[in-house]
Design a protein around this motif. Structure first.
Motif: not given
Length: 164
Positions: A12-14, A22-23, A38-39, A148-149
């Protein structure tokens, strides 16, 4: 492996606009939800302005990568009304409300709801839309596809009929 609730909250945060908050949370997100590395690694290495511009390119233009789940079934605003109301009803049954200014079918809100309540009914019912969004993000070549993966990997097989 962290619980699905931790993953959903981190996802949700990403999937929200990448602001300073977020950073600052990226190291914690990386540690708490390794499926999102990965993100989170990409976001940590990308200058904040570039990360924000990428978010707008991916999610801010039209419905191609919409984070509003009812759009994957109902299209325009008129037809979405009943679906959006249903999201709100599900939240209220758990004693929750969506924060002002945000629609209850916004994927980060649904992920946070699921993390807080353990009720994955909305994610499960809209799994087909999540899969379509995941495939489009993958085709677009964005690191958001990895988020999403990870979410889709926790859900049962694709829900084949339109939610009520």
């Amino acid at each position: 492996m962290p619980s699905d609730a931790v993953l959903y909250q981190a996802a949700a945060l990403c999937l929200t606009y990448p602001d300073e908050d977020l950073i600052a949370r990226l190291p914690l997100l990386r540690q708490a939800a390794p499926q999102l590395r990965g993100f989170t690694d990409h976001a940590a290495l990308t200058p904040p302005q570039e990360l924000a511009a990428h978010y707008v390119r991916v999610f801010g233009r039209g419905d191609r990568h919409s984070l509003y789940l009812s759009r994957w079934y109902d299209g325009g605003i008129r037809r979405r009304g009943m679906s959006v109301a249903r999201f709100g009803d599900v939240y209220r049954r758990h004693g929750l409300e969506c924060s002002r200014g945000e629609m209850p079918d916004f994927l980060p809100a649904v992920l946070e709801f699921t993390a807080r309540t353990g009720d994955s009914v909305l994610l499960t019912e809209y799994r087909d839309g999540l899969e379509r969004l995941r495939m489009r993000l993958t085709g677009y070549g964005t690191p958001y596809a990895g988020v999403l993966d990870a979410v889709c990997a926790t859900l049962p097989t694709v829900y084949t009929s339109r939610p009520p």
